[in-house]
Each structure stands twice: as structure tokens, then as C-alpha cells.
Design a protein around this motif. Structure first.
Motif, PDB file in Angstrom:
ATOM      1  N   GLY A   5       7.341  -5.674   6.886  1.00 17.75           N
ATOM      2  CA  GLY A   5       7.920  -4.672   6.003  1.00 17.75           C
ATOM      3  C   GLY A   5       8.753  -3.645   6.727  1.00 17.75           C
ATOM      4  O   GLY A   5       9.527  -2.903   6.124  1.00 17.75           O
ATOM      5  N   ALA A  27       9.805  -2.194   3.425  1.00 17.67           N
ATOM      6  CA  ALA A  27      10.453  -3.093   2.461  1.00 17.67           C
ATOM      7  C   ALA A  27       9.469  -3.535   1.384  1.00 17.67           C
ATOM      8  O   ALA A  27       8.280  -3.742   1.648  1.00 17.67           O
ATOM      9  N   THR A  28       9.963  -3.662   0.160  1.00 17.61           N
ATOM     10  CA  THR A  28       9.162  -4.141  -0.962  1.00 17.61           C
ATOM     11  C   THR A  28       8.975  -5.652  -0.851  1.00 17.61           C
ATOM     12  O   THR A  28       9.897  -6.370  -0.465  1.00 17.61           O
ATOM     13  N   HIS A  29       7.788  -6.130  -1.189  1.00 20.00           N
ATOM     14  CA  HIS A  29       7.537  -7.568  -1.194  1.00 20.00           C
ATOM     15  C   HIS A  29       8.466  -8.260  -2.186  1.00 20.00           C
ATOM     16  O   HIS A  29       8.759  -7.739  -3.254  1.00 20.00           O
ATOM     17  N   ALA A  32       6.955  -8.960  -5.987  1.00 21.22           N
ATOM     18  CA  ALA A  32       6.356  -7.738  -6.531  1.00 21.22           C
ATOM     19  C   ALA A  32       6.319  -7.685  -8.057  1.00 21.22           C
ATOM     20  O   ALA A  32       5.927  -6.669  -8.626  1.00 21.22           O
ATOM     21  N   ARG A  40      -0.690  -4.205  -8.708  1.00 25.54           N
ATOM     22  CA  ARG A  40       0.721  -4.051  -8.352  1.00 25.54           C
ATOM     23  C   ARG A  40       0.909  -3.163  -7.125  1.00 25.54           C
ATOM     24  O   ARG A  40       1.920  -3.261  -6.449  1.00 25.54           O
ATOM     25  N   LYS A  41      -0.052  -2.257  -6.842  1.00 20.48           N
ATOM     26  CA  LYS A  41       0.048  -1.395  -5.664  1.00 20.48           C
ATOM     27  C   LYS A  41      -1.293  -0.692  -5.459  1.00 20.48           C
ATOM     28  O   LYS A  41      -2.162  -0.735  -6.330  1.00 20.48           O
TER      29      LYS A  41
END
Length: 201
Positions: A5, A27-29, A32, A40-41
Motif C-alpha cells: 500500500g 493506496a486503496t485495495h 474495496a 469495508r474498513k
């Protein structure tokens, strides 16, 4: 950073010896997108503190969090629009109380609870709705007795939110209620025993 990430950050030990890492621009998966029964988080973490006011100062004065609400046992701290991202509870030592994972909605909390039960992790508290944060909750004991919360509908706040006192929250519900709906019983004895078990190295 060289971890997955990327991004950047720093780490430090707080006054009670917790090792904390702060990361930014990670960085976002790519995967997502919401799933009906998957988190989700990370929504928030609750930490037990022997030095309550000192620990609050680390987050409020050192990292810029805002004290948003207090109950008789917990102090809730905000760093964005979610009601809280960190909460600190009175304890005998700096230990982990629980980690909460945000689900897409109430239906996802229920579906996730069903998936957890099918995998051998029964609900230890919930399903219900909290006072501070107004979020829906369902708690489980994961591997090694880590307490996991599935949550959704966390209250969104801004600078106009009025910080509420322990007296306000103590008088919000009828006597004996452990959530705002009056549906959930108290946490299981297994969960109560696990709330202080995970120490910080």
C-alpha cells in the motif's frame, strides 16, 4: 514505506508503552467494493488505559484528535466525520479492549453475524445499538480471544456536535438496558473476561 500500500508514516511508543504507527496516503485495495457480509474498513479501536488522562493527551494534544463524548467508563475521540476512531477505557493496564470493523449497513451486520456463527464464533454481545456513536453492534471473540465488533451506521459529526457528559449517557436509557433499542442483553462472561487480556508488548 515498503509495506503493502506504500504511503508514509511514523511510529512511536506512548506514555503507557503502546507502540503506535501512523500511516498516510496508503493506496486503496483494488477489491474495496462492498460485500453483503464482509467488513469495508476498520471503524475504531478501544484501548484500556491505566493512565486515562495521559493517554487522552497523547491522542488529543499529540495527534490532534478531538474528545467528542465521555461516559462513566469511556472517552471517545474523533479525527474525522465518524463519531469516534479511538476510545479509551479505564483499566489496570494498557490493553486492547476491541477492534471494530465497519459493515456497509445493518443488513450486512446481520449477515456477517450469521457468517461468523456458521464459522464457530457465536455472538457474545448484540445485536444492538450503542449510545455514543449510535452505531449498530455485534461482538465476537476471534482467535486468541481478540474481541471483534461488526458495526454500521456510525453517527457522523462536525464542529457543531455538542460533547455529552457521562451523566447524559447514564440517563439516556431505562435502567437495565445495555443498548438504545433495549433488545440486547449484557456482554457474555467470556467477552468480559477477554476485555483486558490482550496486552501491548
Amino acid at each position: 514505506m515498503s509495506r503493502p500500500g506504500g504511503g508514509y508514516g511514523f511510529a512511536f511508543a506512548d506514555r503507557e508503552g503502546r507502540k503506535l504507527a501512523v500511516s498516510s496516503d496508503v493506496a486503496t485495495h483494488g477489491d474495496a467494493a462492498d460485500s453483503p457480509d464482509r467488513p469495508r474498513k476498520i471503524s475504531h479501536c478501544v484501548l484500556n488505559a491505566a493512565d486515562m488522562e495521559g493517554s487522552i493527551a497523547v491522542f488529543a494534544e499529540g495527534l490532534g484528535f478531538t474528545v467528542i463524548d465521555r461516559t462513566g467508563h469511556l472517552c471517545f475521540l474523533c479525527c474525522g466525520s465518524d463519531h469516534h476512531s479511538i476510545a479509551l477505557g479505564h483499566g489496570d493496564a494498557p490493553t486492547l479492549h476491541h477492534i471494530a470493523f465497519e459493515m456497509a449497513d445493518l443488513d450486512s451486520v446481520m449477515r456477517g453475524a450469521g457468517r461468523m456463527r456458521d464459522a464457530g464464533y457465536p455472538i457474545e454481545w448484540g445485536v444492538g445499538r450503542h449510545g455514543p456513536g449510535a452505531n449498530v453492534f455485534s461482538y465476537f471473540l476471534g482467535p486468541d480471544d481478540y474481541i471483534i465488533e461488526y458495526t454500521s451506521e456510525v453517527e457522523q459529526v462536525d464542529d457543531s456536535y455538542p460533547q455529552r457528559s457521562a451523566e447524559y449517557w447514564a440517563n439516556l436509557n431505562p435502567p437495565g438496558w445495555t443498548d438504545r433499542w433495549g433488545v440486547s442483553g449484557p456482554p457474555s462472561e467470556r467477552m468480559k473476561a477477554a476485555q483486558t487480556r490482550i496486552a501491548f508488548a
